[in-house]
Design a protein around this motif. Structure first.
Motif, short mmCIF file in Angstrom:
data_model
loop_
_atom_site.label_atom_id
_atom_site.label_comp_id
_atom_site.label_asym_id
_atom_site.label_seq_id
_atom_site.Cartn_x
_atom_site.Cartn_y
_atom_site.Cartn_z
N SER A 295 0.85 6.77 -3.26
CA SER A 295 0.94 6.87 -4.72
C SER A 295 0.88 5.49 -5.36
O SER A 295 1.67 4.60 -5.01
CB SER A 295 2.26 7.56 -5.11
OG SER A 295 2.56 7.36 -6.47
N ASN A 296 -0.04 5.32 -6.31
CA ASN A 296 -0.16 4.04 -7.01
C ASN A 296 1.12 3.68 -7.75
O ASN A 296 1.54 2.52 -7.75
CB ASN A 296 -1.32 4.10 -8.01
CG ASN A 296 -2.66 3.96 -7.33
OD1 ASN A 296 -2.76 3.80 -6.12
ND2 ASN A 296 -3.72 4.01 -8.12
N LYS B 75 -3.53 5.64 2.98
CA LYS B 75 -2.85 4.85 1.95
C LYS B 75 -3.82 3.95 1.21
O LYS B 75 -4.80 3.47 1.76
CB LYS B 75 -1.72 4.03 2.56
CG LYS B 75 -0.59 4.89 3.11
CD LYS B 75 0.62 4.09 3.49
CE LYS B 75 1.75 5.01 3.95
NZ LYS B 75 2.97 4.26 4.29
N GLU B 76 -3.49 3.72 -0.06
CA GLU B 76 -4.32 2.87 -0.90
C GLU B 76 -3.64 1.52 -1.09
O GLU B 76 -2.43 1.44 -1.30
CB GLU B 76 -4.54 3.52 -2.26
CG GLU B 76 -5.45 2.73 -3.18
CD GLU B 76 -5.75 3.44 -4.48
OE1 GLU B 76 -6.38 2.82 -5.35
OE2 GLU B 76 -5.35 4.61 -4.62
N ALA C 281 3.90 2.18 -5.54
CA ALA C 281 3.66 0.79 -5.16
C ALA C 281 3.80 -0.14 -6.35
O ALA C 281 4.30 -1.26 -6.22
CB ALA C 281 2.27 0.65 -4.54
N GLY C 282 3.37 0.32 -7.52
CA GLY C 282 3.47 -0.51 -8.71
C GLY C 282 4.91 -0.78 -9.10
O GLY C 282 5.28 -1.93 -9.40
N SER D 248 6.47 -3.16 -6.57
CA SER D 248 5.97 -4.52 -6.68
C SER D 248 6.64 -5.28 -7.82
O SER D 248 6.89 -6.49 -7.72
CB SER D 248 4.45 -4.51 -6.86
OG SER D 248 3.82 -3.90 -5.75
N LYS E 56 -9.53 -3.96 -1.44
CA LYS E 56 -9.15 -2.58 -1.71
C LYS E 56 -9.89 -1.55 -0.87
O LYS E 56 -9.29 -0.70 -0.23
CB LYS E 56 -9.35 -2.29 -3.20
CG LYS E 56 -8.69 -1.03 -3.69
CD LYS E 56 -8.83 -0.92 -5.20
CE LYS E 56 -8.18 0.31 -5.75
NZ LYS E 56 -6.71 0.30 -5.62
N VAL F 252 -2.57 -1.28 -3.27
CA VAL F 252 -2.30 -1.22 -4.71
C VAL F 252 -2.04 -2.60 -5.32
O VAL F 252 -2.55 -2.90 -6.39
CB VAL F 252 -1.10 -0.29 -5.00
CG1 VAL F 252 -0.83 -0.20 -6.50
CG2 VAL F 252 -1.37 1.10 -4.42
N THR F 253 -1.24 -3.43 -4.65
CA THR F 253 -0.94 -4.75 -5.21
C THR F 253 -0.99 -5.82 -4.13
O THR F 253 -0.78 -5.55 -2.94
CB THR F 253 0.45 -4.79 -5.87
OG1 THR F 253 1.44 -4.42 -4.90
CG2 THR F 253 0.53 -3.87 -7.07
N LEU G 14 -7.13 -8.25 -4.53
CA LEU G 14 -7.12 -6.79 -4.54
C LEU G 14 -8.52 -6.23 -4.67
O LEU G 14 -8.90 -5.29 -3.96
CB LEU G 14 -6.26 -6.29 -5.69
CG LEU G 14 -6.14 -4.77 -5.83
CD1 LEU G 14 -5.48 -4.16 -4.59
CD2 LEU G 14 -5.35 -4.41 -7.08
N SER H 169 0.85 -1.19 0.00
CA SER H 169 0.00 0.00 0.00
C SER H 169 0.88 1.24 0.00
O SER H 169 2.04 1.21 0.44
CB SER H 169 -0.95 0.01 1.20
OG SER H 169 -0.24 -0.14 2.41
#
Length: 273
Positions: A196-197, A244-245, A200-201, A204, A229, A247-248, A225, A193
């Motif tokens: 910013s997406n 926080k979001e 994290a992307g 990952s 989510k 993300v993966t 996810l 998480s």
């Protein structure tokens, strides 16, 4: 705070040239860091030829001197390694060692982040993986029912997944199947998480590659996810911070399958201007 050892500094100006925010100046032939606009990227530490720059905000044991034998990877080998990775859906009944999990997270820790935010958080699920699985399948079952009861031009596209989620949930509750179509019997799940997406992307992707060097396999779980989510109960279980979001979701374990070659892909869509 970033600091310069004036006794070591030779006034070469390399740190000044490499400072994106112009936070370093030369005074009487020595570098001086103002610590005003600095966002702690630590390029000054990396670029200094005489190791004159330090900081009291990070662990300097992280810093390693460049050595070509230890740092270099041939282009073709790296590209082949990337091409050979596969999404794994068959895992052995074998625990993933903690030191390997920490190495995977270390690969994420050193991934670049926008504005050097370093905003990544990781939740490792292993001891409570069955409870986590139950929470995910309950949510997927709920989502599946909603989709099947509200079929339209959009939801019809995921109808087959909705039906699968209901079946997966019933199999789990009734223990009617030994197969696991969620985690595929993998022993470990790492959830990433961030604020910013993209941070994290990127992290990952590095985590997956590092896992492959450890003879581990990874599956990015879209089902997990989708369930976790925005679900408050699951987020509380995972202790994901509110700002926080998620993300993966990386399903990790030892592969129970052997691949012998790479696979073909579509041609790259490239525009040259």
């Amino acid at each position: 705070m970033m600091k310069v050892n004036r006794d070591k500094c030779i006034g070469c100006g390399e740190c000044i040239k490499d400072c994106f925010v112009d936070d370093i100046m030369l005074i009487n032939g020595k570098a001086k860091i103002k610590n005003e606009a600095c966002f702690k990227c630590c390029h000054c530490i990396a670029v200094c030829p005489v190791d004159a720059v330090s900081t009291d905000e990070y662990d300097l044991d992280d810093v390693k001197e460049y050595n070509e034998d230890e740092f270099s990877i041939s282009t073709d080998n790296l590209l082949n390694f990337i091409k050979f990775r596969r999404s794994i859906r068959q895992f052995k009944d074998k625990k993933v060692e903690k030191n390997k999990i920490l190495k995977i997270i270390e690969a994420a820790r050193f991934t670049p982040t926008a504005g050097n935010q370093q905003d990544l958080s990781f939740t490792v699920v292993d001891k409570n993986i069955n409870k986590f699985k139950e929470l995910i399948l309950e949510k997927l079952n709920e989502k599946g029912k909603y989709i099947l009861n509200n079929l339209n031009s959009e939801t019809i596209k995921v109808k087959r997944y909705a039906e699968m989620w209901l079946e997966m949930y019933q199999d789990f509750k009734n223990q009617t199947k030994t197969s696991d179509r969620l985690f595929f019997n993998a022993p470990t799940v790492i959830l990433v998480s961030a604020k910013s997406n993209i941070n994290a992307g990127l992290a990952s992707a590095n985590m997956e590659l590092l896992a492959n060097t450890l003879d581990l396999g990874v599956l990015f779980s879209g089902f997990t996810l989708r369930a976790a989510k925005d679900d408050k109960k699951i987020r509380n279980f995972l202790k994901i911070e509110a700002e926080k979001e998620l993300v993966t979701v990386l399903i990790i374990g030892y592969p129970d399958v052997k691949y012998f070659r790479t696979v073909p892909r579509k041609k790259a869509d490239i525009s040259w201007k």
